[in-house]
Design an enzyme around this catalytic site. Structure first.
Site, PDB file in Angstrom:
ATOM      1  N   ARG A  15      23.769  67.734 -20.147  1.00  0.00           N
ATOM      2  CA  ARG A  15      24.185  66.379 -20.525  1.00  0.00           C
ATOM      3  C   ARG A  15      25.135  66.402 -21.727  1.00  0.00           C
ATOM      4  O   ARG A  15      26.324  66.152 -21.605  1.00  0.00           O
ATOM      5  CB  ARG A  15      22.926  65.529 -20.814  1.00  0.00           C
ATOM      6  CG  ARG A  15      23.158  64.033 -20.950  1.00  0.00           C
ATOM      7  CD  ARG A  15      23.735  63.584 -22.252  1.00  0.00           C
ATOM      8  NE  ARG A  15      22.924  63.952 -23.416  1.00  0.00           N
ATOM      9  CZ  ARG A  15      23.344  63.813 -24.670  1.00  0.00           C
ATOM     10  NH1 ARG A  15      24.548  63.327 -24.933  1.00  0.00           N
ATOM     11  NH2 ARG A  15      22.575  64.180 -25.689  1.00  0.00           N
ATOM     12  N   ASP A  16      24.642  66.776 -22.892  1.00  0.00           N
ATOM     13  CA  ASP A  16      25.483  66.750 -24.091  1.00  0.00           C
ATOM     14  C   ASP A  16      26.633  67.745 -23.942  1.00  0.00           C
ATOM     15  O   ASP A  16      27.766  67.484 -24.386  1.00  0.00           O
ATOM     16  CB  ASP A  16      24.621  67.105 -25.322  1.00  0.00           C
ATOM     17  CG  ASP A  16      25.237  66.651 -26.641  1.00  0.00           C
ATOM     18  OD1 ASP A  16      26.459  66.714 -26.776  1.00  0.00           O
ATOM     19  OD2 ASP A  16      24.481  66.252 -27.540  1.00  0.00           O
ATOM     20  N   HIS A 205      18.010  67.430 -33.576  1.00  0.00           N
ATOM     21  CA  HIS A 205      19.187  67.645 -32.707  1.00  0.00           C
ATOM     22  C   HIS A 205      20.372  67.956 -33.628  1.00  0.00           C
ATOM     23  O   HIS A 205      20.910  67.058 -34.272  1.00  0.00           O
ATOM     24  CB  HIS A 205      19.384  66.355 -31.917  1.00  0.00           C
ATOM     25  CG  HIS A 205      20.564  66.294 -30.994  1.00  0.00           C
ATOM     26  ND1 HIS A 205      20.431  66.199 -29.614  1.00  0.00           N
ATOM     27  CD2 HIS A 205      21.897  66.257 -31.219  1.00  0.00           C
ATOM     28  CE1 HIS A 205      21.622  66.110 -29.057  1.00  0.00           C
ATOM     29  NE2 HIS A 205      22.540  66.146 -30.006  1.00  0.00           N
ATOM     30  N   HIS A 207      24.177  69.396 -34.223  1.00  0.00           N
ATOM     31  CA  HIS A 207      25.478  69.918 -33.772  1.00  0.00           C
ATOM     32  C   HIS A 207      25.914  70.970 -34.789  1.00  0.00           C
ATOM     33  O   HIS A 207      25.565  70.898 -35.977  1.00  0.00           O
ATOM     34  CB  HIS A 207      26.487  68.774 -33.622  1.00  0.00           C
ATOM     35  CG  HIS A 207      26.249  68.000 -32.354  1.00  0.00           C
ATOM     36  ND1 HIS A 207      26.919  68.256 -31.185  1.00  0.00           N
ATOM     37  CD2 HIS A 207      25.354  67.019 -32.062  1.00  0.00           C
ATOM     38  CE1 HIS A 207      26.476  67.451 -30.234  1.00  0.00           C
ATOM     39  NE2 HIS A 207      25.524  66.683 -30.730  1.00  0.00           N
ATOM     40  N   CYS A 238      29.933  64.676 -28.749  1.00  0.00           N
ATOM     41  CA  CYS A 238      30.046  63.312 -28.242  1.00  0.00           C
ATOM     42  C   CYS A 238      31.516  62.918 -28.213  1.00  0.00           C
ATOM     43  O   CYS A 238      32.205  63.027 -29.230  1.00  0.00           O
ATOM     44  CB  CYS A 238      29.248  62.367 -29.137  1.00  0.00           C
ATOM     45  SG  CYS A 238      29.421  60.657 -28.641  1.00  0.00           S
ATOM     46  N   ASN A 247      26.670  71.663 -29.653  1.00  0.00           N
ATOM     47  CA  ASN A 247      25.301  71.710 -30.176  1.00  0.00           C
ATOM     48  C   ASN A 247      24.995  73.142 -30.594  1.00  0.00           C
ATOM     49  O   ASN A 247      25.658  74.082 -30.160  1.00  0.00           O
ATOM     50  CB  ASN A 247      24.307  71.352 -29.050  1.00  0.00           C
ATOM     51  CG  ASN A 247      24.399  69.918 -28.651  1.00  0.00           C
ATOM     52  OD1 ASN A 247      25.282  69.539 -27.896  1.00  0.00           O
ATOM     53  ND2 ASN A 247      23.495  69.113 -29.141  1.00  0.00           N
TER      54      ASN A 247
HETATM   55  P1  HMG Z   1      31.232  48.192 -21.746  1.00  0.00           P
HETATM   56  O1  HMG Z   1      32.633  48.387 -21.256  1.00  0.00           O
HETATM   57  O2  HMG Z   1      31.021  47.401 -22.975  1.00  0.00           O
HETATM   58  O3  HMG Z   1      30.281  47.678 -20.595  1.00  0.00           O
HETATM   59  O4  HMG Z   1      30.626  49.662 -21.973  1.00  0.00           O
HETATM   60  P2  HMG Z   1      30.138  46.269 -19.937  1.00  0.00           P
HETATM   61  O5  HMG Z   1      28.713  45.863 -20.027  1.00  0.00           O
HETATM   62  O6  HMG Z   1      31.181  45.312 -20.455  1.00  0.00           O
HETATM   63  O7  HMG Z   1      30.498  46.610 -18.418  1.00  0.00           O
HETATM   64  C1  HMG Z   1      31.798  47.075 -18.061  1.00  0.00           C
HETATM   65  C2  HMG Z   1      31.704  47.821 -16.746  1.00  0.00           C
HETATM   66  O8  HMG Z   1      30.897  48.992 -16.914  1.00  0.00           O
HETATM   67  C3  HMG Z   1      31.046  47.023 -15.623  1.00  0.00           C
HETATM   68  O9  HMG Z   1      31.606  47.496 -14.409  1.00  0.00           O
HETATM   69  C4  HMG Z   1      29.614  47.479 -15.684  1.00  0.00           C
HETATM   70  O10 HMG Z   1      28.943  47.330 -14.451  1.00  0.00           O
HETATM   71  C5  HMG Z   1      29.771  48.949 -16.023  1.00  0.00           C
HETATM   72  P3  HMG Z   1      32.857  46.737 -13.699  1.00  0.00           P
HETATM   73  O11 HMG Z   1      32.333  45.357 -13.461  1.00  0.00           O
HETATM   74  O12 HMG Z   1      33.992  46.772 -14.691  1.00  0.00           O
HETATM   75  O13 HMG Z   1      33.093  47.565 -12.500  1.00  0.00           O
HETATM   76  N1  HMG Z   1      28.613  49.528 -16.712  1.00  0.00           N
HETATM   77  C6  HMG Z   1      27.987  50.633 -16.315  1.00  0.00           C
HETATM   78  N2  HMG Z   1      28.203  51.483 -15.309  1.00  0.00           N
HETATM   79  C7  HMG Z   1      27.363  52.540 -15.201  1.00  0.00           C
HETATM   80  N3  HMG Z   1      26.331  52.776 -16.051  1.00  0.00           N
HETATM   81  C8  HMG Z   1      26.110  51.942 -17.079  1.00  0.00           C
HETATM   82  C9  HMG Z   1      26.959  50.824 -17.238  1.00  0.00           C
HETATM   83  N4  HMG Z   1      26.995  49.835 -18.141  1.00  0.00           N
HETATM   84  C10 HMG Z   1      28.024  49.032 -17.815  1.00  0.00           C
HETATM   85  N5  HMG Z   1      25.091  52.187 -17.906  1.00  0.00           N
HETATM   86  C11 HMG Z   1      28.776  51.179 -22.030  1.00  0.00           C
HETATM   87  C12 HMG Z   1      29.307  49.821 -22.454  1.00  0.00           C
HETATM   88  C13 HMG Z   1      27.447  51.389 -22.732  1.00  0.00           C
HETATM   89  C14 HMG Z   1      28.578  51.199 -20.537  1.00  0.00           C
HETATM   90  C15 HMG Z   1      29.800  52.251 -22.417  1.00  0.00           C
HETATM   91  O14 HMG Z   1      30.102  52.102 -23.750  1.00  0.00           O
HETATM   92  C16 HMG Z   1      29.294  53.641 -22.162  1.00  0.00           C
HETATM   93  O15 HMG Z   1      29.165  54.087 -21.030  1.00  0.00           O
HETATM   94  N6  HMG Z   1      28.991  54.378 -23.237  1.00  0.00           N
HETATM   95  C17 HMG Z   1      28.378  55.704 -23.111  1.00  0.00           C
HETATM   96  C18 HMG Z   1      28.848  56.575 -24.185  1.00  0.00           C
HETATM   97  C19 HMG Z   1      28.224  57.960 -24.044  1.00  0.00           C
HETATM   98  O16 HMG Z   1      27.821  58.384 -22.981  1.00  0.00           O
HETATM   99  N7  HMG Z   1      28.173  58.698 -25.163  1.00  0.00           N
HETATM  100  C20 HMG Z   1      27.615  60.010 -25.189  1.00  0.00           C
HETATM  101  C21 HMG Z   1      26.121  60.010 -25.170  1.00  0.00           C
HETATM  102  S1  HMG Z   1      25.386  59.727 -26.759  1.00  0.00           S
HETATM  103  C22 HMG Z   1      25.496  61.250 -27.560  1.00  0.00           C
HETATM  104  O17 HMG Z   1      26.107  62.165 -27.070  1.00  0.00           O
HETATM  105  C23 HMG Z   1      24.775  61.409 -28.855  1.00  0.00           C
HETATM  106  C24 HMG Z   1      23.493  62.260 -28.743  1.00  0.00           C
HETATM  107  O18 HMG Z   1      23.758  63.545 -28.227  1.00  0.00           O
HETATM  108  C25 HMG Z   1      22.856  62.408 -30.132  1.00  0.00           C
HETATM  109  C26 HMG Z   1      23.894  62.843 -31.176  1.00  0.00           C
HETATM  110  O19 HMG Z   1      24.346  64.000 -31.113  1.00  0.00           O
HETATM  111  O20 HMG Z   1      24.240  61.995 -31.989  1.00  0.00           O
HETATM  112  C27 HMG Z   1      22.471  61.593 -27.832  1.00  0.00           C
HETATM  113 MG    MG Z   2      24.495  65.227 -29.347  1.00  0.00          MG
END
Ligand code: HMG
Ligand code: MG
Length: 300
Positions: A15-16, A205, A207, A238, A247
């Site tokens: 995933r990450d 966690h 990095h 990220c 990581n």
């Molecule tokens: P948005 O554009 O604000 O979403 O994104 P929305 O609610 O306005 O919807 C827009 C479109 O996205 C719509 O589709 C929704 O259906 C769709 P359309 O009508 O345009 O076809 N949608 C989705 N589709 C699939 N799955 C969903 C979803 N939600 C809405 N869940 C959103 C908001 C949260 C979706 C976006 O910002 C996003 O996907 N962000 C994810 C970012 C991410 O994955 N970051 C990495 C993970 S976190 C990380 O790595 C940190 C961690 O490791 C710890 C650390 O190290 O800090 C965990």
């Molecule tokens: Mg991370």
């Protein structure tokens, strides 16, 4: 010195690691990577995330990955919002991770909502899923530093952790998203979390942007932490945290802990087999110490 006898490794590479790749890696290769990680003895693993394919195209095959997941390990899927839960419910997976940043600026870049807005959306979801028997992990991003705001107040991190605990999550994983924390900061935050939230599973966690992750793990061990998120090959980062590189590498952590007599249940040779599956598909070279050593000092 107080150290645990055993440590649980939560592998986050699928995933990450893969979310931050330049290109989409084909679904069958990901499944093979996950299978090999299970064969290496990994018992808990973040395998994918249900996020917007427009934001993170690398995770667009989440349903297929979850449906093919190994059943003998805790295979966790990340979800940021209700839409993600709706997608997840197309599968029978009951192990999830929600994620929120302590820093508002980071949360907006990552999830397009303020931290408060994310919490308001997630709390009722957590209650519903807990009533349905889910295991819920909360990933706390920017627990130490934010790429946009700098130093994050420890008090704010603790408050968010308490809020999640009150909401009913089973596990908290506090993240050094951009690899800036020092061992002293690691020891202090995890000591406080251990003291204030003694009944919840606590995970660290790190990095490894500035190569401080192993030192931070050693500090967290002394604060009583025995669960660490790590990534095979040290891949990861990220896409919405500029400068966040990989990581800490699973193989380096397993090697270090093994040399200190701490059991992880992970087989290093088999872990290298897992990394060999993914290496040819990566857009960057793996530079973990143990992996390079296993190849005679050279990468294939
Ligand atoms: P948005 O554009 O604000 O979403 O994104 P929305 O609610 O306005 O919807 C827009 C479109 O996205 C719509 O589709 C929704 O259906 C769709 P359309 O009508 O345009 O076809 N949608 C989705 N589709 C699939 N799955 C969903 C979803 N939600 C809405 N869940 C959103 C908001 C949260 C979706 C976006 O910002 C996003 O996907 N962000 C994810 C970012 C991410 O994955 N970051 C990495 C993970 S976190 C990380 O790595 C940190 C961690 O490791 C710890 C650390 O190290 O800090 C965990
Ligand atoms: Mg991370």
């Amino acid at each position: 010195m107080s150290l645990p006898e055993k440590v649980t490794i939560i592998e986050v590479g699928p995933r990450d690691g893969l979310q931050n790749e330049d290109n989409f890696i084909d679904t069958e290769t990901k499944k093979e990577f996950i299978k090999k990680l299970e064969l290496a003895g990994i018992q808990e693993m973040e395998i994918t995330s249900f996020v917007s394919p427009k934001w993170v195209p690398q995770m667009k095959d989440a349903v297929s990955i979850v449906n093919a997941r190994p059943r003998e390990v805790r295979a966790i899927a990340l979800v940021p919002n209700r839409k993600g839960i709706e997608k997840l419910l197309e599968t029978d997976c009951k192990d999830i991770a929600v994620f929120v940043g302590v820093s508002d600026s980071f949360n907006r870049k990552n999830i397009n909502k303020s931290t408060r807005e994310s919490m308001a959306e997630l709390k009722p979801i957590i209650a519903e899923l807990k009533a349905d028997g889910f295991f819920i992990r909360a990933c706390i991003s920017t627990a130490f530093y934010c790429p946009y705001e700098g130093k994050v107040s420890t008090l704010d991190t603790l408050k968010l952790c308490h809020e999640f605990a009150k909401a009913g999550v089973d596990e908290l994983s506090a993240a050094d998203t951009i690899g800036m924390a020092t061992p002293i900061e690691s020891f202090l935050l995890f000591s406080k979390l251990k003291k204030e939230l003694p009944t919840i599973q606590l995970t660290a966690h790190f990095h490894d942007t500035r190569k401080m992750a192993l030192a931070n793990i050693f500090a967290a061990l002394q604060a009583g932490i025995d669960r660490f998120d790590t990534s095979a090959g040290g891949i990861g980062g990220c896409p919405f945290a500029p400068g966040a590189s990989g990581n800490v590498a699973t193989e380096d952590v397993v090697y270090m802990l093994g040399r200190m007599g701490i059991e992880t249940g992970v087989d290093l040779d088999r872990l290298v087999d897992a990394i060999d599956v993914i290496t040819p598909h990566l857009s960057r070279k793996i530079d973990s110490g143990f992996y390079r050593f296993s190849k005679g000092g050279h990468q294939p």
